[in-house]
Design an enzyme around this catalytic site. Structure first.
Site, PDB file in Angstrom:
ATOM      1  N   TYR A 170      94.399  30.690  43.988  1.00 34.36           N
ATOM      2  CA  TYR A 170      93.382  29.661  43.743  1.00 34.36           C
ATOM      3  C   TYR A 170      93.850  28.656  42.702  1.00 34.36           C
ATOM      4  O   TYR A 170      94.495  29.022  41.725  1.00 34.36           O
ATOM      5  CB  TYR A 170      92.072  30.296  43.246  1.00 34.36           C
TER       6      TYR A 170
ATOM      7  N   TRP B 207      93.756  24.066  41.582  1.00 40.10           N
ATOM      8  CA  TRP B 207      93.640  22.663  42.005  1.00 40.10           C
ATOM      9  C   TRP B 207      94.994  21.999  42.239  1.00 40.10           C
ATOM     10  O   TRP B 207      95.063  20.944  42.848  1.00 40.10           O
ATOM     11  CB  TRP B 207      92.847  21.879  40.964  1.00 40.10           C
TER      12      TRP B 207
HETATM   13  N1  LIG Z   1      84.566  29.844  31.475  1.00 35.09           N
HETATM   14  C1  LIG Z   1      84.717  29.034  32.513  1.00 35.09           C
HETATM   15  N2  LIG Z   1      85.810  29.164  33.301  1.00 35.09           N
HETATM   16  C2  LIG Z   1      85.964  28.344  34.362  1.00 35.09           C
HETATM   17  C3  LIG Z   1      85.035  27.328  34.643  1.00 35.09           C
HETATM   18  C4  LIG Z   1      83.901  27.206  33.805  1.00 35.09           C
HETATM   19  O1  LIG Z   1      83.023  26.349  34.014  1.00 35.09           O
HETATM   20  N3  LIG Z   1      83.794  28.060  32.739  1.00 35.09           N
HETATM   21  N4  LIG Z   1      85.237  26.489  35.719  1.00 35.09           N
HETATM   22  C5  LIG Z   1      85.975  27.047  36.835  1.00 35.09           C
HETATM   23  C6  LIG Z   1      86.300  26.045  37.850  1.00 35.09           C
HETATM   24  S1  LIG Z   1      84.978  25.181  38.507  1.00 35.09           S
HETATM   25  C7  LIG Z   1      87.549  25.862  38.321  1.00 35.09           C
HETATM   26  S2  LIG Z   1      87.771  24.843  39.686  1.00 35.09           S
HETATM   27  C8  LIG Z   1      88.700  26.575  37.765  1.00 35.09           C
HETATM   28  C9  LIG Z   1      89.976  25.715  37.716  1.00 35.09           C
HETATM   29  O2  LIG Z   1      91.083  26.522  37.635  1.00 35.09           O
HETATM   30  P1  LIG Z   1      92.522  26.026  38.133  1.00 35.09           P
HETATM   31  O3  LIG Z   1      92.376  25.150  39.332  1.00 35.09           O
HETATM   32  O4  LIG Z   1      93.390  27.214  38.252  1.00 35.09           O
HETATM   33  O5  LIG Z   1      92.974  25.143  36.899  1.00 35.09           O
HETATM   34  P2  LIG Z   1      94.110  24.054  36.753  1.00 35.09           P
HETATM   35  O6  LIG Z   1      94.344  23.889  35.310  1.00 35.09           O
HETATM   36  O7  LIG Z   1      93.754  22.845  37.549  1.00 35.09           O
HETATM   37  O8  LIG Z   1      95.388  24.785  37.378  1.00 35.09           O
HETATM   38  C10 LIG Z   1      96.262  24.168  38.240  1.00 35.09           C
HETATM   39  C11 LIG Z   1      97.670  24.621  37.912  1.00 35.09           C
HETATM   40  O9  LIG Z   1      98.529  24.144  38.944  1.00 35.09           O
HETATM   41  C12 LIG Z   1      99.720  23.634  38.363  1.00 35.09           C
HETATM   42  N5  LIG Z   1     100.258  22.649  39.310  1.00 35.09           N
HETATM   43  C13 LIG Z   1      99.955  21.345  39.452  1.00 35.09           C
HETATM   44  N6  LIG Z   1     100.654  20.798  40.453  1.00 35.09           N
HETATM   45  C14 LIG Z   1     101.421  21.780  40.977  1.00 35.09           C
HETATM   46  C15 LIG Z   1     102.339  21.845  42.058  1.00 35.09           C
HETATM   47  O10 LIG Z   1     102.603  20.877  42.751  1.00 35.09           O
HETATM   48  N7  LIG Z   1     102.922  23.056  42.301  1.00 35.09           N
HETATM   49  C16 LIG Z   1     102.658  24.163  41.562  1.00 35.09           C
HETATM   50  N8  LIG Z   1     103.284  25.293  41.879  1.00 35.09           N
HETATM   51  N9  LIG Z   1     101.794  24.119  40.522  1.00 35.09           N
HETATM   52  C17 LIG Z   1     101.182  22.958  40.254  1.00 35.09           C
HETATM   53  C18 LIG Z   1      99.291  23.053  37.048  1.00 35.09           C
HETATM   54  O11 LIG Z   1     100.399  22.969  36.170  1.00 35.09           O
HETATM   55  C19 LIG Z   1      98.209  24.048  36.606  1.00 35.09           C
HETATM   56  O12 LIG Z   1      98.748  25.059  35.824  1.00 35.09           O
HETATM   57  O13 LIG Z   1      88.381  27.048  36.449  1.00 35.09           O
HETATM   58  C20 LIG Z   1      87.215  27.853  36.452  1.00 35.09           C
HETATM   59  N10 LIG Z   1      87.070  28.502  35.150  1.00 35.09           N
HETATM   60  N1  LIG Z   2      87.029  15.669  33.309  1.00 32.09           N
HETATM   61  C1  LIG Z   2      86.903  16.694  34.179  1.00 32.09           C
HETATM   62  N2  LIG Z   2      86.104  16.562  35.264  1.00 32.09           N
HETATM   63  C2  LIG Z   2      85.935  17.604  36.128  1.00 32.09           C
HETATM   64  C3  LIG Z   2      86.632  18.823  35.940  1.00 32.09           C
HETATM   65  C4  LIG Z   2      87.477  18.936  34.776  1.00 32.09           C
HETATM   66  O1  LIG Z   2      88.101  19.982  34.540  1.00 32.09           O
HETATM   67  N3  LIG Z   2      87.572  17.867  33.939  1.00 32.09           N
HETATM   68  N4  LIG Z   2      86.493  19.844  36.857  1.00 32.09           N
HETATM   69  C5  LIG Z   2      85.970  19.503  38.182  1.00 32.09           C
HETATM   70  C6  LIG Z   2      85.522  20.713  38.855  1.00 32.09           C
HETATM   71  S1  LIG Z   2      86.707  21.738  39.547  1.00 32.09           S
HETATM   72  C7  LIG Z   2      84.217  21.036  39.012  1.00 32.09           C
HETATM   73  S2  LIG Z   2      83.796  22.452  39.883  1.00 32.09           S
HETATM   74  C8  LIG Z   2      83.147  20.196  38.461  1.00 32.09           C
HETATM   75  C9  LIG Z   2      82.189  21.087  37.688  1.00 32.09           C
HETATM   76  O2  LIG Z   2      80.930  20.587  37.622  1.00 32.09           O
HETATM   77  P1  LIG Z   2      79.876  21.412  36.760  1.00 32.09           P
HETATM   78  O3  LIG Z   2      80.070  22.843  36.995  1.00 32.09           O
HETATM   79  O4  LIG Z   2      78.525  20.914  37.012  1.00 32.09           O
HETATM   80  O5  LIG Z   2      80.377  20.986  35.301  1.00 32.09           O
HETATM   81  P2  LIG Z   2      80.293  21.636  33.853  1.00 32.09           P
HETATM   82  O6  LIG Z   2      80.851  20.615  32.937  1.00 32.09           O
HETATM   83  O7  LIG Z   2      80.905  22.973  33.837  1.00 32.09           O
HETATM   84  O8  LIG Z   2      78.739  21.789  33.598  1.00 32.09           O
HETATM   85  C10 LIG Z   2      77.863  20.681  33.600  1.00 32.09           C
HETATM   86  C11 LIG Z   2      76.822  20.853  32.538  1.00 32.09           C
HETATM   87  O9  LIG Z   2      75.897  21.866  32.861  1.00 32.09           O
HETATM   88  C12 LIG Z   2      75.213  22.176  31.660  1.00 32.09           C
HETATM   89  N5  LIG Z   2      74.694  23.542  31.725  1.00 32.09           N
HETATM   90  C13 LIG Z   2      75.363  24.686  31.522  1.00 32.09           C
HETATM   91  N6  LIG Z   2      74.541  25.748  31.694  1.00 32.09           N
HETATM   92  C14 LIG Z   2      73.332  25.236  31.992  1.00 32.09           C
HETATM   93  C15 LIG Z   2      72.060  25.826  32.292  1.00 32.09           C
HETATM   94  O10 LIG Z   2      71.872  27.040  32.336  1.00 32.09           O
HETATM   95  N7  LIG Z   2      71.046  24.968  32.567  1.00 32.09           N
HETATM   96  C16 LIG Z   2      71.199  23.629  32.552  1.00 32.09           C
HETATM   97  N8  LIG Z   2      70.147  22.876  32.863  1.00 32.09           N
HETATM   98  N9  LIG Z   2      72.368  23.054  32.270  1.00 32.09           N
HETATM   99  C17 LIG Z   2      73.420  23.848  32.007  1.00 32.09           C
HETATM  100  C18 LIG Z   2      76.221  22.031  30.553  1.00 32.09           C
HETATM  101  O11 LIG Z   2      75.655  21.294  29.483  1.00 32.09           O
HETATM  102  C19 LIG Z   2      77.382  21.324  31.211  1.00 32.09           C
HETATM  103  O12 LIG Z   2      77.863  20.222  30.469  1.00 32.09           O
HETATM  104  O13 LIG Z   2      83.666  19.217  37.559  1.00 32.09           O
HETATM  105  C20 LIG Z   2      84.804  18.522  38.086  1.00 32.09           C
HETATM  106  N10 LIG Z   2      85.116  17.438  37.187  1.00 32.09           N
HETATM  107 MO   LIG Z   3      85.740  23.740  40.109  1.00 32.62          MO
END
Ligand SMILES: Nc1nc2c(c(=O)[nH]1)N[C@H]1C(S)=C(S)[C@@H](COP(=O)(O)OP(=O)(O)OC[C@H]3O[C@@H](n4cnc5c(=O)[nH]c(N)nc54)[C@H](O)[C@@H]3O)O[C@H]1N2
Ligand SMILES: Nc1nc2c(c(=O)[nH]1)N[C@H]1C(S)=C(S)[C@@H](COP(=O)(O)OP(=O)(O)OC[C@H]3O[C@@H](n4cnc5c(=O)[nH]c(N)nc54)[C@H](O)[C@@H]3O)O[C@H]1N2
Ligand SMILES: [Mo]
Length: 764
Positions: A111, A113
């Site tokens: 998994y 991005w």
């Molecule tokens: N506590 C907490 N944890 C969370 C979340 C949260 O809200 N709270 N959010 C979650 C969510 S929504 C998401 S989507 C995940 C994201 O988790 P990830 O998608 O695993 O996070 P990234 O940092 O985007 O990791 C991408 C990795 O791919 C590598 N990469 C980039 N390009 C390439 C390539 O071309 N080839 C290879 N081999 N590697 C490459 C980058 O260097 C990086 O290390 O995290 C989750 N974790």
């Molecule tokens: N700059 C930037 N943009 C991103 C990403 C990134 O890593 N960086 N990640 C992308 C990805 S993979 C995803 S999945 C999306 C994630 O999109 P989301 O999951 O919606 O994003 P978050 O920033 O984790 O959370 C949004 C807000 O929800 C609020 N929140 C948390 N818990 C609660 C709750 O219990 N109730 C309410 N009402 N609010 C709450 C927090 O204040 C938080 O700022 O964002 C995407 N966009």
């Molecule tokens: Mo995500």
């Protein structure tokens, strides 16, 4: 590379171009992007940063003692190895595991991005390799983003795709919406990111225009900046995790006062009576009144009732952020949001109803493309076993044990080898100490990385791969009309190679090169993938330049579908002709199917369920671990833009002045966040933009253990996943619940340990 030649490229955070000015790389956003994402500024310093992986490396213990469980994973030395030898060893180990244990002992979920290019999309590459060269792998389903909603939405409305991606658009909000109830806000930092890249960031301006017309935005979130200033939003800050109760209180008021849309509930919904019994307290003796909700949410009952009364007769849009379902019982607010929109009779109206996840990503609220963009075919997987993506540590720690998932009883396969390319589990997974223990159980962990992430450091074999700027690709998102020719901007660093080349050479060693490559070079694949889009354009009679023309122009504008409201509008206009893909063909206010599963943690109608992971005397604060503003997840944390926002090298957490004062914490102090799972340092920002009782620390600061050889070392940098809880959202979705947990915070008076996360290991 030649001087001052601007070459087009694309990232998840937008289309841009780059040029060399002497030794310096400069980036500039696409000229038609009205509100460019500053994340592109992470590229220049990252490209040649010391954190890049420059040569293949093998963990010393793996080399000396061979594959097998090892607690030194993550603290061992590394040995540099030439490409031919390291590829021989990886191929031999893959073959050993596959022959001894079958392909069901290989975990290739991988998994993450990775990067925006659609051919070099690392996850597709690794899947294609494992399918074509080894017969398959154990996969993972759904995402960390939306694990709970992807599982529950098909039971109640339709697929996540249909509900999130082809629904209410920003155009409709500008024109029609009168109230936007944004549960979890709509944070600008988040909605300017989309996988594959977005060329025009229209969200800020759309909110400005809607607010100017008089649309009332309500930001329901612990953080004030979760809606941009342009929205002129009211800020409501209920206790985190209580949104379902708040929605129930709103719905109760509407029903008790006869303000609900009875005709909509009768003609478009199924299962209202079961839910109404629960709502009115006939089932459990507790009516879900505004006063009941107010006590749980920490809000004023009169204010909740007044909000409810203000909604009928208006074009109301209910928005629920992904964040709300990334928590214990995360299915409930997703379901209850749909019920609130149904009770208001708004589902399917322009600018009204239910727009799950709108505002969390740049994909949502846009028109969908009318032709498909490039995508690498992944081949056929011969292994049936899978896990919900966030159950990885459970799988590795409990092979053979069974678990519940969406009405099924599944068993965890016994994994010996994990292959990761394009993701960072030691960023994205909860309870890092537990994940480390899980990774210790493996025979072998192979990682392709462009940088020395924590995942690379825990690997047995680290293969250096190019980053996006070092190769050609096609950037395309299904919701953005611009297809981008991603030119090579720089030569690969050190000995880095494309994932594709690495897999092609491994496939060769396994006797499967032709099956993997189909005889194409990377450039030939780009042409091949482009031709599919071109053929679709030609079939429509649209302009369809050949590849060379597209490549020279740098971009191609694709046709898009009309802004037609998608599945929900079609259903509203003709419920018999366009039923929803649910058992009743209607909105499931309650679900006999889910009720039949018999899950206490996800009953047959949306319900308020008390959570286990809430603050107590020892850990009295909520931690909100949300998305970072200055980077995408952990990617390019060593880049200039991300680094500029750190304080004394640490990630910045935010807390309310009252909480800071009672702990003797001043703005700028270093603090320690801790609970019984782990601890990390961070820098404190004291601000009234965060509600009292909450500390917010974004994800993505690279895990930096004070002592990597310790059992539960403190992270000295600020990774919130030291603290979060590794449990599924419920038996139904088994999604990630990393957004919220309980912690204590104290001022750090000790010496400040150095940041070593970006220092590459020195080969022995
Ligand atoms: N506590 C907490 N944890 C969370 C979340 C949260 O809200 N709270 N959010 C979650 C969510 S929504 C998401 S989507 C995940 C994201 O988790 P990830 O998608 O695993 O996070 P990234 O940092 O985007 O990791 C991408 C990795 O791919 C590598 N990469 C980039 N390009 C390439 C390539 O071309 N080839 C290879 N081999 N590697 C490459 C980058 O260097 C990086 O290390 O995290 C989750 N974790
Ligand atoms: N700059 C930037 N943009 C991103 C990403 C990134 O890593 N960086 N990640 C992308 C990805 S993979 C995803 S999945 C999306 C994630 O999109 P989301 O999951 O919606 O994003 P978050 O920033 O984790 O959370 C949004 C807000 O929800 C609020 N929140 C948390 N818990 C609660 C709750 O219990 N109730 C309410 N009402 N609010 C709450 C927090 O204040 C938080 O700022 O964002 C995407 N966009
Ligand atoms: Mo995500």
């Amino acid at each position: 590379m030649s001087e001052e030649r601007w070459l087009s490229h694309s990232a998840h955070w937008g289309a841009f171009s780059a040029a060399w000015q002497g030794e310096a790389l400069t980036v500039r956003p696409h000229p038609q992007d009205p509100d460019p994402n500053p994340l592109i500024e992470n590229f220049p310093a990252a490209l040649r940063h010391r954190a890049r992986v420059r040569q293949p490396m093998v963990r010393r213990g793996w080399l000396e003692r061979g594959p097998g469980p090892d607690e030194r994973r993550g603290c061992d030395d590394f040995v540099a190895m030439p490409w031919p030898e390291v590829l021989d060893r990886v191929a031999a180990e893959l073959r050993r595991v596959q022959q001894a244990h079958g392909a069901q002992a290989l975990f290739g979920g991988s998994y993450g991005w990775s990067s925006a290019g659609r051919f070099h999309h690392a996850q597709s590459q690794v899947h294609r390799f494992l399918n074509t060269a080894l017969g398959g792998y154990v996969r993972s389903v759904y995402s960390y983003s939306a694990g709970a909603s992807a599982a529950i939405l098909p039971h109640i409305l339709g697929s996540l795709e249909d509900v999130a991606r082809r629904n209410v658009t920003w155009e409709q909000i500008v024109e029609h919406s009168e109230v936007v109830l944004a549960f979890g806000g709509m944070a600008l930092r988040n909605m300017r990111v989309a996988s594959g890249g977005i060329s025009r960031h229209i969200e800020r301006e759309s909110m400005r225009q809607a607010a100017e017309r008089g649309c009332r935005f309500i930001n329901i979130s612990p953080l004030r900046p979760d809606l941009p200033e342009e929205a002129r939003a009211e800020w409501w800050a209920p206790q985190p995790g209580t949104d379902t109760a708040l929605m129930l209180g709103l719905v109760h008021t509407l029903v008790a006062e006869g303000l609900h849309d009875r005709a909509f509930l009768r003609d478009f919904c199924d299962g209202w009576p079961v839910f109404e019994d629960y709502l009115m307290g006939r089932a459990d003796g507790q009516p879900k009144t505004a006063a009941w909700a107010a006590a749980l949410c920490g809000l004023d009952a009169g204010r909740i009732a007044a909000l409810a009364r203000s909604l009928p007769g208006k074009r109301v849009l209910v928005v629920v952020a992904h964040a709300l379902q990334r928590a214990e019982h995360g299915e409930q607010p997703v379901w209850m949001g749909a019920v609130l929109a149904a009770v208001l009779g708004q589902i399917g109206l322009p600018g009204g109803g239910y727009a799950y996840a709108l505002g969390t990503m740049a994909h949502y609220g846009k028109r969908a493309n009318a032709v498909a963009g490039a995508a690498l075919p992944q081949g056929t997987n011969g292994v049936d076993a899978f896990i919900p993506v966030a159950r990885i540590a459970d799988m590795l720690l409990h092979p053979g044990e069974s678990f519940d998932y969406d009405g099924q009883r599944l068993a965890y396969p016994h994994i010996r080898l994990v292959y990761w390319a394009g993701g960072n589990p030691l960023h994205h997974h909860q309870d890092i100490n537990r994940l480390r223990e899980a990774l210790w159980r493996l025979d072998t962990l192979v990682v392709h990385e462009s940088a020395w992430t924590a995942t690379a450091r825990h690997a047995d074999i680290v293969l250096p791969c190019t980053m996006t700027l070092e190769r050609e690709d096609i950037g395309a998102a299904p919701t953005d009309p611009l297809m981008v020719a991603m030119h090579r901007i720089a030569e690969p660093v050190g000995e880095a190679r494309d994932d594709y080349e690495i897999f092609a050479d491994l496939a060769e060693r396994l006797g499967r090169r032709a099956a993997f490559t189909e005889g194409r070079t990377a450039r030939e694949w780009l042409v091949h993938l482009y031709e599919m889009t071109r053929a679709a354009l030609q079939a429509r009679g649209d302009e369809a330049p050949d590849f060379e023309t597209f490549w020279a122009r740098g971009e191609l504008l694709l046709p898009q579908h009309p802004d037609d409201g998608g599945m929900l509008r079609a259903f509203r206009e003709d419920p018999a002709g366009h039923p929803l893909p649910t058992p009743s063909g209607r909105v499931q206010i309650s679900s006999p199917v889910i009720a039949g599963f018999g899950y206490a943690d996800c009953p047959g109608h949306p319900a308020w369920l008390a959570r286990a992971d809430v603050p107590d005397a020892r850990h009295p604060l909520f931690l909100v671990a949300n998305q970072p503003a200055t980077r995408l997840h952990s990617q390019l944390d060593f880049g200039g833009h991300s680094q500029s926002a750190k304080h004394r090298g640490r990630e910045v957490c935010r807390l309310h002045p009252a909480d800071a004062r009672s702990r003797g914490i001043a703005d700028g102090d270093i603090v320690r966040l801790f609970n019984h799972r782990g601890a990390c340092l961070a820098a404190a920002r004291v601000t009234e933009e965060v509600m009292a009782g909450v500390v917010q620390l974004p994800t993505g600061a690279w895990y930096d253990p004070e002592d990597p050889a310790a059992r539960s070392p403190m992270c000295v940098h600020g990774n919130p996943n030291m603290l979060t809880r590794d449990v599924g959202t419920s038996s139904l979705g088994q999604g990630c619940s990393g957004q919220l947990t309980a912690v204590q915070v104290e001022r750090w008076a000790g010496e400040l340990p150095p940041i070593r996360a970006y220092d590459p290991p020195v080969p022995v």
